[in-house]
Design an enzyme around this catalytic site. Structure first.
Site, short mmCIF file in Angstrom:
data_model
loop_
_atom_site.label_atom_id
_atom_site.label_comp_id
_atom_site.label_asym_id
_atom_site.label_seq_id
_atom_site.Cartn_x
_atom_site.Cartn_y
_atom_site.Cartn_z
N HIS A 18 0.84 -1.20 0.00
CA HIS A 18 0.00 0.00 0.00
C HIS A 18 0.88 1.25 0.00
CE1 HIS A 18 0.86 0.39 4.25
NE2 HIS A 18 0.21 -0.74 4.56
N HIS A 21 3.75 1.48 2.60
CA HIS A 21 4.96 0.73 2.23
C HIS A 21 5.71 1.52 1.15
CE1 HIS A 21 2.27 -2.89 3.28
NE2 HIS A 21 3.19 -2.86 4.22
N CYS A 126 1.03 -10.51 20.41
CA CYS A 126 0.20 -9.87 19.38
C CYS A 126 0.72 -10.31 18.02
CB CYS A 126 0.26 -8.34 19.50
SG CYS A 126 -0.51 -7.54 18.07
N CYS A 129 1.83 -7.39 15.67
CA CYS A 129 3.20 -6.87 15.92
C CYS A 129 4.24 -7.97 15.75
CB CYS A 129 3.36 -6.36 17.34
SG CYS A 129 2.28 -5.03 17.82
N CYS A 144 -3.94 -4.51 21.99
CA CYS A 144 -2.69 -3.96 21.45
C CYS A 144 -3.02 -2.57 20.91
CB CYS A 144 -2.16 -4.85 20.32
SG CYS A 144 -1.00 -3.98 19.25
N HIS A 147 -2.82 -2.53 16.91
CA HIS A 147 -3.69 -3.39 16.10
C HIS A 147 -5.10 -3.53 16.66
CE1 HIS A 147 0.43 -4.43 14.89
NE2 HIS A 147 -0.12 -4.43 13.70
N LYS A 299 -5.99 7.36 9.49
CA LYS A 299 -5.10 6.20 9.47
C LYS A 299 -5.65 5.17 8.48
CE LYS A 299 -2.75 3.01 12.50
NZ LYS A 299 -2.55 2.42 13.80
N LYS A 302 -7.85 -1.65 6.85
CA LYS A 302 -8.70 -2.49 6.02
C LYS A 302 -10.16 -2.26 6.38
CE LYS A 302 -5.70 -6.33 4.86
NZ LYS A 302 -5.14 -7.50 5.51
N1 MSP Z 1 8.17 -6.98 8.61
C1 MSP Z 1 8.30 -5.90 9.50
C2 MSP Z 1 9.64 -5.20 9.32
C3 MSP Z 1 10.83 -6.07 9.46
S1 MSP Z 1 12.28 -5.18 9.16
C4 MSP Z 1 13.50 -6.22 9.57
C5 MSP Z 1 7.17 -4.90 9.26
N2 MSP Z 1 6.52 -5.02 8.10
S2 MSP Z 1 5.28 -4.10 7.64
O1 MSP Z 1 4.89 -4.59 6.36
O2 MSP Z 1 4.30 -4.04 8.65
O3 MSP Z 1 5.86 -2.66 7.50
C6 MSP Z 1 6.96 -2.41 6.63
C7 MSP Z 1 7.37 -0.96 6.70
O4 MSP Z 1 6.29 -0.17 6.20
C8 MSP Z 1 7.62 -0.50 8.14
O5 MSP Z 1 8.79 0.30 8.20
C9 MSP Z 1 6.41 0.33 8.47
O6 MSP Z 1 6.68 1.37 9.36
C10 MSP Z 1 6.06 0.87 7.09
N3 MSP Z 1 4.67 1.29 7.03
C11 MSP Z 1 3.55 0.50 7.10
N4 MSP Z 1 2.46 1.32 7.05
C12 MSP Z 1 2.84 2.61 6.95
C13 MSP Z 1 2.20 3.83 6.76
N5 MSP Z 1 0.88 3.96 6.76
N6 MSP Z 1 2.98 4.92 6.54
C14 MSP Z 1 4.34 4.85 6.44
N7 MSP Z 1 4.97 3.71 6.63
C15 MSP Z 1 4.27 2.60 7.04
O7 MSP Z 1 6.97 -4.04 10.10
#
Ligand code: MSP
Length: 520
Positions: A18, A21, A126, A129, A144, A147, A299, A302
């Site tokens: 999304h 990411h 959780c 997390c 949590c 979440h 925020k 889903k």
């Molecule tokens: N798998 C773990 C990270 C392991 S690193 C060794 C994880 N994955 S995640 O898919 O949940 O998130 C991946 C990255 O995307 C994280 O750095 C997280 O902060 C970032 N983001 C997820 N949603 C976000 C937003 N809405 N805005 C900005 N970044 C966000 O955590």
């Protein structure tokens, strides 16, 4: 600077990518591309985090195997980064065999060292997390906070990592390296968390979590997904816990900057650092914790149905390349702060900065060069100008901001230079000079602007690589020049361009199409 190594968090593959990411990957790509313009050898690692209970549960719910789910979604992440021109050097998947083997060896090394021991444990887990939470982390309703789900009570015999052994060393490192955690205001948060740390569970009973890397020599346990995931930063480079590491590891480790979201700072500035200390490896120079992206100030979730895919934005606005979205996202928030995506703001900013200010400036200047001089730059047009001082000051300022990973701030400096250059055109009115027959002066003004446009194309390149390339082509400018070598002496006297080769480098985003973007 000879080498530069940057990493992103690796994304969970329980869903598709999304815009949150994408924010992180674009931000890192912009940083990477900027430093590629400053050093000989830059390397950029990203990837996917594929083990753990979350993936296990999601795949079961979808009636497929965990590996099938990983394969489907890891591909979506790679496709998305391709669509966004995220130019990573390597994509690691934690289900890669080489990674799994090295993680097992890392674990064993820490067991052999006495830093990992076995203990029985009851805790609140959780799965969102992928972490145990303590009572005081929870909301009043026992959920949590991230979440909004009740953690599961888990009672298991697990392996534990002696995090407490490294507590003082981590505190000392943070205090003696004020630029280690970026932005600096987050360091206090970490120091507070460090006050209360305990040893952490680093394995799960296979009977509860089967989708993980088995502990060598213990069939009943799998390695905790965060230990597995964090190790990617060194396994990808060919780190070998038992002997000589690969050439890439020797060249790139320690990382220059590890980019992650603020929600996973604890894992990176405490757990990861302790693991590196236990492995007796050097620590990364900087951990950049970026803020979160909201959608229309809400925020993403889903349940709210407001999760936006980056590709849907490119499609809705009918964009032929991702530069507009890259520019908008990379400059969405001050360093470390939260940012927001909205269709209206996206359209407005990109139209104003990229199409109107920057694109039009090049277009009308080249058009005047053709109109008044048949597209030729005469030797007498090339003189020094105060505008050049501004341009070179901007290069310095942009570099300075990137040194502190202030990407939004750097983008603002570039647009400021565009505005200054536009004002220079208005103030000097080359059309009036031409009308008055002051042709040398007119040619001088146009050449000065085009010289600065070369500099601007280099500076905007990390944000908008396609637009920068299109600008450079029309200016016969070599974009591969290093930032340290930038000058305002790029254009050679002679013929520069013909009328038919002048093309807008970016078209305004059309309002009708933009409106369609809302229904994503
Ligand atoms: N798998 C773990 C990270 C392991 S690193 C060794 C994880 N994955 S995640 O898919 O949940 O998130 C991946 C990255 O995307 C994280 O750095 C997280 O902060 C970032 N983001 C997820 N949603 C976000 C937003 N809405 N805005 C900005 N970044 C966000 O955590």
């Amino acid at each position: 600077m000879e080498r530069f190594y940057t990493t992103t968090a690796i994304d969970y593959v329980n869903g598709a990518p999304h815009i949150g990411h994408a924010y992180e990957k674009i931000l890192t790509d912009v940083i990477y591309r900027h430093f590629s313009q400053r050093c000989e050898d830059a390397y950029f690692l990203t990837g996917t985090d594929e083990h753990g209970i979350k993936i296990q549960k999601t795949s079961a719910a979808q009636g497929i195997t965990p590996k099938e789910l990983c394969d489907i979604n890891a591909q979506k992440f790679q496709d998305c980064w391709k669509a966004l021109d995220v130019n990573y050097s390597q994509f690691i998947r934690t289900t890669d065999k080489e990674h799994e083997e090295v993680v097992q060896k890392i674990f064993k090394k820490l067991v052999d060292k006495g830093d990992i021991y076995k203990n029985s444990y009851t805790g609140l887990y959780c799965s969102g997390c992928e972490a145990f939470l303590s009572e005081k982390d929870l909301t009043e309703d026992g959920l949590c906070p991230d979440h909004l789900k009740k953690p599961e009570v888990v009672s298991e015999e697990n392996y534990f990592f002696k995090l407490t052994k490294y507590k003082d060393a981590i505190i000392k490192h943070i205090k003696t390296h004020p630029d280690f955690i970026v932005p600096a205001f987050r360091a206090n948060e970490v120091l507070n968390q460090l006050e209360n740390i305990e040893d952490i569970s680093v394995s799960r009973a296979k009977s509860n979590v089967s989708w993980g890397i088995p502990v060598l020599g213990d069939d009943e346990q799998v390695i905790y997904v965060w230990i597995d995931a964090l190790s990617n930063y060194i396994t990808a480079l060919g780190y070998n816990p038992d002997g000589e590491s690969g050439e890439k590891f020797n060249k790139y480790w320690p990382a220059t900057v590890q980019v992650i979201g603020k929600d996973i700072l604890k894992f990176h500035s405490i757990y990861w650092i302790a693991i590196l200390m236990a492995l007796e490896l050097p620590l990364p120079e900087h951990i950049l914790a970026h803020g979160w992206i909201t959608i229309d100030q809400t925020k993403m979730s889903k349940s709210l149905g407001n999760v936006i895919s980056p590709e849907s934005i490119l499609k809705a606005f009918n964009l032929e390349h991702p530069d507009a979205l890259r520019y908008y996202m990379a400059s969405a928030a001050p360093c470390g702060k939260d940012g927001n995506y909205s269709d209206e703001d996206f359209k407005e900013k990109v139209n104003a900065h990229i199409a109107n200010s920057m694109g039009n400036l090049l277009n009308r200047t080249l058009s005047m060069l053709v109109k008044y001089f048949d597209g030729d730059i005469k030797p007498e047009f090339k003189v020094q100008s105060e505008l050049f001082d501004k341009a070179l000051e901007t290069v310095k300022a942009v570099k300075h901001h990137f040194d502190y990973f202030e990407v939004q701030e750097a983008s603002q400096k570039i647009i400021e230079l565009v505005d200054i250059t536009n004002k220079y055109v208005t103030d000097n009115a080359p059309w009036t000079l031409a009308k008055e027959g002051q042709m040398d002066k007119c040619g001088e003004v146009l050449t000065n602007v085009l010289e600065v446009m070369c500099v601007i194309s280099s500076l905007i390149y990390p944000f908008c690589p396609n637009i920068a390339q299109a600008m450079a082509e029309q200016l016969s400018y070599d974009l591969s020049i290093k930032l340290d070598d930038l000058s305002c002496n790029n254009l050679k006297p002679g013929h520069l361009i013909d009328k038919e080769d002048i093309k807008p480098v970016f078209l305004r985003m059309d309002s009708e199409l933009a409106d369609k973007g809302k229904g994503k």
